[in-house]
Design a protein around this motif. Structure first.
Motif, PDB file in Angstrom:
ATOM      1  N   LEU A 339       0.828  -1.198   0.000  1.00 57.14           N
ATOM      2  CA  LEU A 339       0.000   0.000   0.000  1.00 57.14           C
ATOM      3  C   LEU A 339       0.865   1.252   0.000  1.00 57.14           C
ATOM      4  O   LEU A 339       0.568   2.235  -0.692  1.00 57.14           O
ATOM      5  N   LEU A 340       1.967   1.202   0.749  1.00 56.65           N
ATOM      6  CA  LEU A 340       2.897   2.330   0.760  1.00 56.65           C
ATOM      7  C   LEU A 340       3.502   2.551  -0.627  1.00 56.65           C
ATOM      8  O   LEU A 340       3.715   3.697  -1.044  1.00 56.65           O
ATOM      9  N   LEU A 341       3.757   1.453  -1.348  1.00 62.11           N
ATOM     10  CA  LEU A 341       4.262   1.577  -2.720  1.00 62.11           C
ATOM     11  C   LEU A 341       3.266   2.316  -3.615  1.00 62.11           C
ATOM     12  O   LEU A 341       3.657   3.127  -4.464  1.00 62.11           O
ATOM     13  N   LEU A 342       1.977   2.027  -3.413  1.00 62.66           N
ATOM     14  CA  LEU A 342       0.949   2.701  -4.210  1.00 62.66           C
ATOM     15  C   LEU A 342       0.860   4.184  -3.863  1.00 62.66           C
ATOM     16  O   LEU A 342       0.594   5.024  -4.729  1.00 62.66           O
ATOM     17  N   LEU A 343       1.110   4.517  -2.577  1.00 63.18           N
ATOM     18  CA  LEU A 343       1.036   5.906  -2.142  1.00 63.18           C
ATOM     19  C   LEU A 343       2.308   6.690  -2.467  1.00 63.18           C
ATOM     20  O   LEU A 343       2.288   7.923  -2.469  1.00 63.18           O
ATOM     21  N   ALA A 344       3.395   5.976  -2.737  1.00 61.52           N
ATOM     22  CA  ALA A 344       4.685   6.637  -2.950  1.00 61.52           C
ATOM     23  C   ALA A 344       4.659   7.679  -4.068  1.00 61.52           C
ATOM     24  O   ALA A 344       5.220   8.772  -3.899  1.00 61.52           O
ATOM     25  N   PRO A 345       4.033   7.420  -5.222  1.00 62.34           N
ATOM     26  CA  PRO A 345       4.000   8.466  -6.265  1.00 62.34           C
ATOM     27  C   PRO A 345       3.294   9.743  -5.809  1.00 62.34           C
ATOM     28  O   PRO A 345       3.723  10.850  -6.166  1.00 62.34           O
TER      29      PRO A 345
END
Length: 623
Positions: A339-345
């Motif tokens: 989920l953090l990867l999805l929020l990173a951008p």
């Protein structure tokens, strides 16, 4: 006579005048130290809840070695972070049962941190078994760290107010919570302290030429930083950059006479820069050649797991500006990295906007580019562990000074005339989030951690393992209040109780709901009613691959054998455990979590099954 008296009177007045001038100068000098002392004291005070944490998790592993309670194949009092490789059946760590059944055969965690280890060894020599003493030592080291940072900020900044603002931001930073308060994480504090010390020594006072003696001392401090924690290796490229004489040049008439940072070469600067890089590279090659490094999903090194390492670094770079200001916390996503990867951008977009706004003010500062390079370099080694706020601790000094420069440039009397109301309001919001906001967060989370560490410790030492008269007891923990409880269960038990006749055998880390089936007198099966086995964050500490094991995979421990009943793309949901004795033997204990405690339950009859409810999600949160 009259003339002589007049001369004596004049001399007396001059002496009194000099005395008063000296007194005023002394008072002024003392006054200059009031604010730094107050800020450092307030920053240390935000960590006072740590005095009630006691020992926690990895601390107990260190205590076992420091107290001489066991012989370890690689860990020593001067090398407490060298956890070694997966043990062979004839080695002591195999027989003790330190490793869970799912540990990968090619697993290793070998960190070379003798300075951090000796620091804890000295704590043991001074404080003995008194946990509070270790936390006091951490607070004293943090005080010294902040003091060195203030000296460096004064050298790098052009105004005392800027240095004080940077110091206040660094002292309040939430990223310092664990490096300062948790003895096992002191390696980060020491690495930062020596890194700051190295830069403080190397960067000469304004107008002074480069001096090789300073460079040698700075490199020695860089070695101490790296021997505290591997991320200290960035000290050497930083020394290479700091050796270059950053000067602010006047622009030409076409440029409007604006000042801008530039590099002006002087004798000795390039050779020293290249030598700094060479020392760092040689040190890194030496560590790799000696077998140090980590192979696993939790801790890794870039030459063993480059994809995972780069992924973590990119997420940190994207979130770091928001996290260090206090707008965002990666700790909320410890178990939700995807989920953090999805929020990173999204975080990256907001971070780029912040940096662009800051740079409009920062670009005229002499050391702005150097500080920004320091900030980026400090993040690059942090991909070796799961993304967390604490990994930004070593990047907090340059980030704090950059923020101090920005805030002073916007909110000072001269800055208010150059910047609009929107910019000033934004700057005031940043002040609130970075100083009182993060300080209060540290106090609140620190107090909560005190309760969480106590609950974790109590869960182990109150476990119903059976009476000592049974001798060697084999404790199968089917579920636990949270995944931290069992990470160092054996060490916690031995240190707190002194009883060495208990071996804890976790079936999982965490509180999954289970179906417990008894196949025959010596064999049982466990089926997860929740997520598949081996998918919790701390279960990955002992795994080197994230791929679910294929059906038919088996694992051996010093006591029993585990077979994967299923697996593959659906994940491992069922396992079979084969023991050498009957499950009804009094030496075998089976524990489940009930109201935060590890309670003993009887195994079901042969051919029967029992459903074990999952631990409530709120109770299973990671401390």
């Amino acid at each position: 006579m009259g003339g002589s008296a007049w001369v004596r009177a004049l001399n007396t007045k001059m002496a009194e005048s000099q005395k008063q001038s000296h007194l005023l100068s002394t008072q002024s000098e003392r006054g200059r130290w009031i604010w730094p002392i107050l800020i450092i004291t307030a920053g240390v005070a935000t960590h006072l809840p740590a005095l009630g944490w006691g020992f926690f998790s990895d601390d107990y592993g260190h205590q076992v070695i420091l107290r001489g309670l066991t012989d370890h194949d690689t860990m020593r009092p001067w090398s407490l972070y060298d956890f070694g490789d997966f043990p062979k059946p004839d080695e002591s760590m195999w027989k003790v049962g330190t490793f869970p059944w799912w540990t990968s055969a090619n697993w290793k965690i070998r960190f070379y941190r003798p300075v951090a280890s000796i620091s804890l060894w000295l704590d043991h020599a001074v404080w003995g078994n008194w946990a509070v003493g270790y936390h006091i030592a951490g607070l004293l080291l943090f005080s010294l760290d902040l003091l060195l940072a203030y000296f460096l900020f004064r050298k790098l900044s052009e105004r005392r107010g800027v240095a004080l603002l940077g110091l206040a931001i660094m002292a309040a930073s939430f990223s310092a919570l664990l490096p300062v308060g948790w003895p096992a994480n002191r390696n980060s504090l020491l690495a930062q302290m020596f890194m700051i010390g190295a830069l403080l020594v190397l960067i000469p006072p304004r107008g002074r030429p480069f001096f090789w003696g300073r460079w040698v001392v700075a490199c020695l401090l860089g070695v101490l930083a790296t021997m505290s924690k591997e991320s200290g290796i960035v000290t050497f490229p930083l020394l290479g950059l700091a050796t270059l004489p950053w000067k602010r040049l006047h622009g030409d008439a076409a440029d409007g006479g604006k000042q801008r940072p530039a590099l002006v070469l002087q004798k000795g600067s390039w050779p020293a820069s290249l030598c700094s890089l060479a020392v760092g590279i040689l040190y890194l090659l030496g560590l790799a050649a000696a077998g140090f490094g980590a192979r696993g999903l939790f801790y890794t090194t870039p030459w063993l797991e480059p994809g995972l390492y780069i992924e973590r670094v990119l997420v940190l770079l994207a979130t770091a500006p928001l996290t260090l200001i206090g707008f965002f916390s990666t700790d909320l996503f410890l178990e939700r990295f995807r989920l953090l990867l999805l929020l990173a951008p999204i975080c990256l977009l907001f971070s780029m906007i912040l940096v662009a706004v800051f740079w409009r003010v920062l670009r005229r500062h002499r050391y702005a580019a150097f500080l920004f390079a320091w900030f980026v370099l400090a993040i690059l080694p942090q991909g070796g562990a799961p993304t967390s706020d604490r990994l930004l601790f070593e990047a907090s000094p340059p980030a704090s000074l950059l923020l101090g420069i920005f805030l002073h440039g916007v909110l000072s009397a001269s800055g208010r005339s150059r910047h609009g109301r929107a910019m000033r309001i934004a700057a005031l919001m940043i002040v609130v989030f970075t100083i009182p906001g993060q300080a209060l967060a540290k106090l609140a989370v620190g107090a909560w951690l005190g309760k969480a560490t106590e609950a974790t410790r109590e869960a182990v030492i109150t476990a119903e393992v059976g009476p000592e008269k049974l001798g060697q007891r084999e404790v199968f923990v089917l579920q636990a209040p949270n995944s931290v409880v069992l990470l160092n269960a054996i060490s916690t038990w031995v240190v707190e109780t002194g009883d060495r006749d208990v071996r804890f055998w976790p079936m999982q880390y965490g509180g999954r709901g289970l179906v417990w089936r008894r196949i025959d007198d010596r064999t049982f099966e466990l089926e997860s009613l929740d997520r598949p086995f081996l998918t919790h964050l701390l279960e990955s500490v002992f795994l080197t691959s994230g791929d679910p094991p294929p059906p038919g995979t088996h694992w051996e421990t010093a006591l029993f054998r585990v077979d994967a009943i299923d697996g593959g793309t659906a994940g491992l949901r069922s396992i079979r455990v084969s023991c050498p004795e009957s499950l009804d033997t009094p030496r075998y204990r089976f524990l489940i979590c009930q109201k935060g405690k590890l309670r003993s339950v009887e195994p079901p009859p042969v051919g029967a099954s029992q459903v074990i409810d999952a631990v409530p999600a709120r109770a299973a949160q990671l401390p």
